[in-house]
Write an enzyme that holds these catalytic residues in place. Structure first.
Site, PDB file in Angstrom:
ATOM      1  N   GLU A  51       3.736   5.583  13.111  1.00 28.27           N
ATOM      2  CA  GLU A  51       2.517   4.905  12.664  1.00 28.27           C
ATOM      3  C   GLU A  51       2.076   3.893  13.706  1.00 28.27           C
ATOM      4  O   GLU A  51       2.831   3.551  14.620  1.00 28.27           O
ATOM      5  CB  GLU A  51       2.761   4.232  11.307  1.00 28.27           C
ATOM      6  CG  GLU A  51       2.945   5.243  10.186  1.00 28.27           C
ATOM      7  CD  GLU A  51       2.977   4.611   8.805  1.00 28.27           C
ATOM      8  OE1 GLU A  51       3.019   3.381   8.695  1.00 28.27           O
ATOM      9  OE2 GLU A  51       2.959   5.382   7.834  1.00 28.27           O
TER      10      GLU A  51
ATOM     11  N   HIS B  66      -7.373  -2.684   5.579  1.00 30.37           N
ATOM     12  CA  HIS B  66      -7.123  -1.324   6.044  1.00 30.37           C
ATOM     13  C   HIS B  66      -8.458  -0.756   6.503  1.00 30.37           C
ATOM     14  O   HIS B  66      -9.449  -0.839   5.784  1.00 30.37           O
ATOM     15  CB  HIS B  66      -6.536  -0.460   4.925  1.00 30.37           C
ATOM     16  CG  HIS B  66      -5.906   0.784   5.451  1.00 30.37           C
ATOM     17  ND1 HIS B  66      -6.643   1.830   5.953  1.00 30.37           N
ATOM     18  CD2 HIS B  66      -4.607   1.145   5.591  1.00 30.37           C
ATOM     19  CE1 HIS B  66      -5.823   2.781   6.364  1.00 30.37           C
ATOM     20  NE2 HIS B  66      -4.580   2.390   6.155  1.00 30.37           N
TER      21      HIS B  66
ATOM     22  N   ARG C 170      -4.842  -2.028  13.780  1.00 31.42           N
ATOM     23  CA  ARG C 170      -5.585  -1.974  12.516  1.00 31.42           C
ATOM     24  C   ARG C 170      -6.762  -2.944  12.460  1.00 31.42           C
ATOM     25  O   ARG C 170      -7.853  -2.584  12.030  1.00 31.42           O
ATOM     26  CB  ARG C 170      -4.622  -2.387  11.397  1.00 31.42           C
ATOM     27  CG  ARG C 170      -4.308  -1.268  10.500  1.00 31.42           C
ATOM     28  CD  ARG C 170      -3.433  -1.683   9.380  1.00 31.42           C
ATOM     29  NE  ARG C 170      -2.745  -0.468   8.949  1.00 31.42           N
ATOM     30  CZ  ARG C 170      -1.941  -0.382   7.922  1.00 31.42           C
ATOM     31  NH1 ARG C 170      -1.669  -1.440   7.208  1.00 31.42           N
ATOM     32  NH2 ARG C 170      -1.382   0.763   7.605  1.00 31.42           N
TER      33      ARG C 170
ATOM     34  N   HIS D  27      -6.077  -4.937   1.908  1.00 30.98           N
ATOM     35  CA  HIS D  27      -4.979  -3.994   1.729  1.00 30.98           C
ATOM     36  C   HIS D  27      -3.635  -4.695   1.546  1.00 30.98           C
ATOM     37  O   HIS D  27      -2.814  -4.286   0.731  1.00 30.98           O
ATOM     38  CB  HIS D  27      -4.941  -3.095   2.963  1.00 30.98           C
ATOM     39  CG  HIS D  27      -3.914  -2.021   2.929  1.00 30.98           C
ATOM     40  ND1 HIS D  27      -3.887  -1.073   1.946  1.00 30.98           N
ATOM     41  CD2 HIS D  27      -2.884  -1.732   3.772  1.00 30.98           C
ATOM     42  CE1 HIS D  27      -2.869  -0.241   2.169  1.00 30.98           C
ATOM     43  NE2 HIS D  27      -2.249  -0.633   3.263  1.00 30.98           N
TER      44      HIS D  27
ATOM     45  N   ARG E 290       0.669  -7.430   9.683  1.00 29.97           N
ATOM     46  CA  ARG E 290       1.868  -6.655   9.340  1.00 29.97           C
ATOM     47  C   ARG E 290       1.936  -5.370  10.153  1.00 29.97           C
ATOM     48  O   ARG E 290       0.942  -4.654  10.303  1.00 29.97           O
ATOM     49  CB  ARG E 290       1.809  -6.299   7.853  1.00 29.97           C
ATOM     50  CG  ARG E 290       2.940  -5.408   7.391  1.00 29.97           C
ATOM     51  CD  ARG E 290       2.689  -4.947   5.979  1.00 29.97           C
ATOM     52  NE  ARG E 290       1.510  -4.092   5.903  1.00 29.97           N
ATOM     53  CZ  ARG E 290       1.462  -2.923   5.264  1.00 29.97           C
ATOM     54  NH1 ARG E 290       2.538  -2.458   4.646  1.00 29.97           N
ATOM     55  NH2 ARG E 290       0.353  -2.210   5.222  1.00 29.97           N
TER      56      ARG E 290
HETATM   57  C1  LIG Z   1      -2.699   2.168  -1.145  1.00 35.21           C
HETATM   58  C2  LIG Z   1      -1.551   1.438  -0.532  1.00 35.21           C
HETATM   59  C3  LIG Z   1      -0.744   2.062   0.419  1.00 35.21           C
HETATM   60  C4  LIG Z   1       0.331   1.383   0.993  1.00 35.21           C
HETATM   61  N1  LIG Z   1       1.152   2.034   1.868  1.00 35.21           N
HETATM   62  C5  LIG Z   1       2.255   1.409   2.334  1.00 35.21           C
HETATM   63  C6  LIG Z   1       3.209   2.091   3.135  1.00 35.21           C
HETATM   64  O1  LIG Z   1       3.055   3.271   3.401  1.00 35.21           O
HETATM   65  N2  LIG Z   1       4.292   1.410   3.569  1.00 35.21           N
HETATM   66  C7  LIG Z   1       4.495   0.093   3.286  1.00 35.21           C
HETATM   67  O2  LIG Z   1       5.484  -0.477   3.715  1.00 35.21           O
HETATM   68  N3  LIG Z   1       3.631  -0.575   2.509  1.00 35.21           N
HETATM   69  C8  LIG Z   1       2.523   0.054   2.022  1.00 35.21           C
HETATM   70  N4  LIG Z   1       1.662  -0.631   1.220  1.00 35.21           N
HETATM   71  C9  LIG Z   1       1.991  -2.000   0.826  1.00 35.21           C
HETATM   72  C10 LIG Z   1       3.124  -1.966  -0.194  1.00 35.21           C
HETATM   73  O3  LIG Z   1       2.868  -0.935  -1.110  1.00 35.21           O
HETATM   74  C11 LIG Z   1       3.234  -3.294  -0.940  1.00 35.21           C
HETATM   75  O4  LIG Z   1       3.300  -4.350  -0.042  1.00 35.21           O
HETATM   76  C12 LIG Z   1       4.504  -3.318  -1.785  1.00 35.21           C
HETATM   77  O5  LIG Z   1       4.527  -2.195  -2.612  1.00 35.21           O
HETATM   78  C13 LIG Z   1       4.561  -4.574  -2.605  1.00 35.21           C
HETATM   79  O6  LIG Z   1       5.584  -4.450  -3.549  1.00 35.21           O
HETATM   80  P1  LIG Z   1       5.749  -5.555  -4.666  1.00 35.21           P
HETATM   81  O7  LIG Z   1       6.870  -5.110  -5.527  1.00 35.21           O
HETATM   82  O8  LIG Z   1       5.817  -6.875  -4.046  1.00 35.21           O
HETATM   83  O9  LIG Z   1       4.358  -5.543  -5.450  1.00 35.21           O
HETATM   84  P2  LIG Z   1       3.682  -4.413  -6.361  1.00 35.21           P
HETATM   85  O10 LIG Z   1       4.245  -3.091  -6.101  1.00 35.21           O
HETATM   86  O11 LIG Z   1       2.218  -4.587  -6.244  1.00 35.21           O
HETATM   87  O12 LIG Z   1       4.144  -4.817  -7.815  1.00 35.21           O
HETATM   88  C14 LIG Z   1       3.694  -5.997  -8.426  1.00 35.21           C
HETATM   89  C15 LIG Z   1       4.059  -5.954  -9.888  1.00 35.21           C
HETATM   90  O13 LIG Z   1       3.736  -7.207 -10.496  1.00 35.21           O
HETATM   91  C16 LIG Z   1       2.958  -6.979 -11.659  1.00 35.21           C
HETATM   92  N5  LIG Z   1       2.166  -8.169 -11.927  1.00 35.21           N
HETATM   93  C17 LIG Z   1       1.047  -8.614 -11.299  1.00 35.21           C
HETATM   94  N6  LIG Z   1       0.651  -9.784 -11.846  1.00 35.21           N
HETATM   95  C18 LIG Z   1       1.551 -10.075 -12.814  1.00 35.21           C
HETATM   96  C19 LIG Z   1       1.699 -11.153 -13.718  1.00 35.21           C
HETATM   97  N7  LIG Z   1       0.839 -12.165 -13.738  1.00 35.21           N
HETATM   98  N8  LIG Z   1       2.735 -11.142 -14.599  1.00 35.21           N
HETATM   99  C20 LIG Z   1       3.627 -10.118 -14.589  1.00 35.21           C
HETATM  100  N9  LIG Z   1       3.543  -9.077 -13.730  1.00 35.21           N
HETATM  101  C21 LIG Z   1       2.518  -9.063 -12.861  1.00 35.21           C
HETATM  102  C22 LIG Z   1       2.182  -5.715 -11.329  1.00 35.21           C
HETATM  103  O14 LIG Z   1       1.668  -5.117 -12.488  1.00 35.21           O
HETATM  104  C23 LIG Z   1       3.294  -4.905 -10.663  1.00 35.21           C
HETATM  105  O15 LIG Z   1       4.162  -4.371 -11.637  1.00 35.21           O
HETATM  106  C24 LIG Z   1       0.579   0.028   0.640  1.00 35.21           C
HETATM  107  C25 LIG Z   1      -0.241  -0.595  -0.297  1.00 35.21           C
HETATM  108  C26 LIG Z   1      -1.292   0.090  -0.889  1.00 35.21           C
HETATM  109  C27 LIG Z   1      -2.145  -0.596  -1.914  1.00 35.21           C
END
Ligand SMILES: Cc1cc2nc3c(=O)[nH]c(=O)nc-3n(C[C@H](O)[C@H](O)[C@H](O)COP(=O)(O)OP(=O)(O)OC[C@H]3O[C@@H](n4cnc5c(N)ncnc54)[C@H](O)[C@@H]3O)c2cc1C
Length: 531
Positions: free
Chosen positions: A119, A238, A284, A343, A378
């Site tokens: 990537e 993005h 990016r 993003h 990032r």
């Molecule tokens: C379309 C897309 C593609 C991506 N592709 C990549 C990739 O290929 N590789 C990579 O490394 N990263 C990628 N990313 C980034 C990566 O997905 C995220 O940075 C990572 O998944 C974040 O994980 P997390 O557990 O911190 O948050 P999330 O997976 O967003 O989870 C957050 C959780 O908190 C919950 N929540 C939110 N507010 C509250 C609240 N007030 N109270 C209780 N719960 C709450 C949500 O419902 C969810 O369950 C991508 C992101 C997107 C959007």
């Protein structure tokens, strides 16, 4: 009586959010009992399940954690915390093994070696993937199955955390309410240790790739409780969200350009070669600004994969193909309209190497945190990596603290707190206006005038919404933190571009820390200036 009046038995550890960071921390803490709050049924509402590329890790022949860290430092535009980058890169292989053990079906060759994607800004193929572009969904499905089968993990679905309870500088739990139910009785979850893993803030912008659940509430809630926030001005856009008016906007993965897809205007003319020597494979932020400039100039930028992929598109990129089919686009004969979209948030709640925030008993991991790994930009696929590395560190630290220094008291679940003055935000238009303001004035290209205008609008929206839900206040707070820090940083670096300060200024070659009080002072000055 609310439907949550049933008593839960938790082990004193509360995890807010059920994306990769939250679920991985819960599994790492097993068999210690934990309670996980998820606003939606597990797997929904999290960015993690939408990740297409995969997880960056130096697991290929000839690669090394040092090289991975070097690429991370370079991408972060001079302000990555080097110790963090090196240690995260070193721990990556072990976390990939953990995920594989937990059932993540990573692509492998016939000899069992990981198949890796290359990537943008990685010096070599280094991204562990699943079925091409299904990494997030597949990893989350595996973890959800494990979580459901782990008796020590209680999942409370349908609740959203809105406010931390803080006593003597220590977080002692969280107030929550049923997601989307303005009549639900507020609940208080008491905890000896609280892990915030509620994601980033992409959804604060009108054009975003993030699920609508992810709108900065995590950072806003922590800032309102007094936590120090780091680097909030750094938002990654993005370049190629699919621009068909969908909210959120589906993503056309970067790997498409890696495979040779070109960026063209409505007349089929390529515009990247004149912008950067790497053309479509430029960093990016450069590509995002070029596409933004095209749109500003009235063009209709699009991704042209006809020659590069043709009829193989669906086989190589099944997820993107699904989005296109839904929209009635055949990429073997048509171009794909694209626009930059919010993003990823490099900033967040400031944490140390163990994931500890500035508030006692509050750990933060995943996109909600700012660890220093990403600096101003990032490196692709370091987001999921950071989520698992820090979730594991947080679990280890919490385990140590809870077993060594805190009584293993069972937290109760009891409604408390006076929410009587709080009404649900009646006018959805306010959320729409907030998001539009962020896209217009705190987006891909910023300047002082626009940022001050945004701060004034956010202040007005907050004033007009007096008595609105705390969830909305968490959003306006997050918006304030981003805009205030962006106004303060009078230079351009990584994801933060100021048209009035287009150069990088060595005097700003450091991370930013900001509290809500500081951000509110910057906002008040902007309001005052316009009087
Ligand atoms: C379309 C897309 C593609 C991506 N592709 C990549 C990739 O290929 N590789 C990579 O490394 N990263 C990628 N990313 C980034 C990566 O997905 C995220 O940075 C990572 O998944 C974040 O994980 P997390 O557990 O911190 O948050 P999330 O997976 O967003 O989870 C957050 C959780 O908190 C919950 N929540 C939110 N507010 C509250 C609240 N007030 N109270 C209780 N719960 C709450 C949500 O419902 C969810 O369950 C991508 C992101 C997107 C959007």
């Amino acid at each position: 009586m609310s439907r949550f009046d049933t008593a839960f038995e938790t082990g004193g550890v509360l995890i807010i959010g059920a994306g990769l960071a939250g679920l991985f921390a819960a599994l790492k803490l097993a068999p210690r009992p934990v309670t996980v709050l998820s606003p939606d049924p597990l797997g929904q509402g999290a960015s993690s399940a939408w990740a297409q590329g995969g997880v960056a890790a130096a697991v290929g022949a000839g690669d090394s954690p040092e090289d991975h860290a070097d690429d991370t430092l370079k991408a972060g535009a001079g302000i990555v915390d080097e110790a963090t980058a090196r240690s995260v890169a070193r721990e990556a292989a072990a976390r990939i093994e953990d995920l594989a053990r937990l059932g993540a079906p990573f692509d492998r060759d016939e000899e069992g070696h990981y198949m890796l994607s290359r990537e943008a800004a990685h010096g070599r193929a280094r991204v562990v993937r699943v079925a091409g572009d299904r990494a997030g969904r597949a990893i989350m499905d595996a973890l959800i199955e494990d979580v459901r089968a782990t008796p020590s993990i209680s999942v409370v679905e349908g609740v959203i955390a809105v406010d931390f309870a803080v006593a003597e500088g220590r977080v002692i739990g969280v107030f929550a309410r049923a997601a989307g139910d303005r009549y639900a009785t507020p609940l208080f979850f008491r905890a000896d240790a609280t892990i915030l893993a509620a994601g980033g803030l992409g959804g604060l912008y009108a054009v975003t790739t993030n699920p609508s659940r992810v709108r900065g509430q995590a950072m806003g809630m922590a800032a309102r409780a007094g936590a120090v926030i780091a680097d909030p001005e750094f938002v990654q856009f993005h370049p190629t969200a699919i621009d068909l008016g969908k909210d959120p906007a589906p993503l056309a993965t970067e790997a498409l350009r890696g495979e040779g897809a070109l960026l063209v205007d409505e007349g089929g003319r390529r515009f990247m070669p004149e912008v950067h020597p790497d053309a479509e494979l430029a960093p990016r932020d450069v590509v995002a600004r070029a596409i933004f400039a095209q749109i500003q100039a009235g063009h209709r930028p699009a991704l042209d994969a006809r020659a590069a992929l043709g009829t193989e598109f669906g086989e190589k990129f099944p997820t993107v193909m699904g989005y296109l089919q839904e929209a009635g686009i055949d990429p073997s004969i048509q171009t794909i309209p694209v626009a930059p979209a919010a993003h990823y948030h490099m900033g967040g709640v400031r944490v140390d190497a163990h994931g500890r925030s500035s508030l006692g008993s509050l750990w933060v991991c995943g996109e909600a945190s700012s660890t220093g790994l990403h600096g101003a930009n990032r490196l692709a696929s370091n987001g999921l990596l950071e989520a698992v590395v820090f979730a594991a560190r947080v679990a280890e630290d919490v385990e140590k603290q809870v077993s060594e220094s805190l009584p293993a008291a069972l937290p109760e679940l009891l409604p408390r707190a006076d929410f009587s003055a709080e009404g649900e935000l009646r006018n959805l238009w306010a959320v729409h206006e907030l998001r539009q303001t962020m896209s217009d004035d705190v987006g891909v290209v910023r300047d002082a005038e626009g940022l001050k205008r945004a701060l004034r609008k956010i202040a007005r929206l907050e004033r007009e919404a007096a008595g609105a839900s705390r969830s909305y206040l968490n959003m306006t707070t997050a918006a304030t933190m981003v805009a205030a820090a962006a106004l303060r940083r009078t230079e351009s670096r990584g994801g933060h571009f100021r048209s009035d300060f287009p150069e990088t200024d060595p005097a700003w070659a450091h991370r930013t820390e900001i509290t809500l009080d500081e951000a509110l002072a910057i906002r008040a000055a902007a309001v005052e200036e316009a009087r």
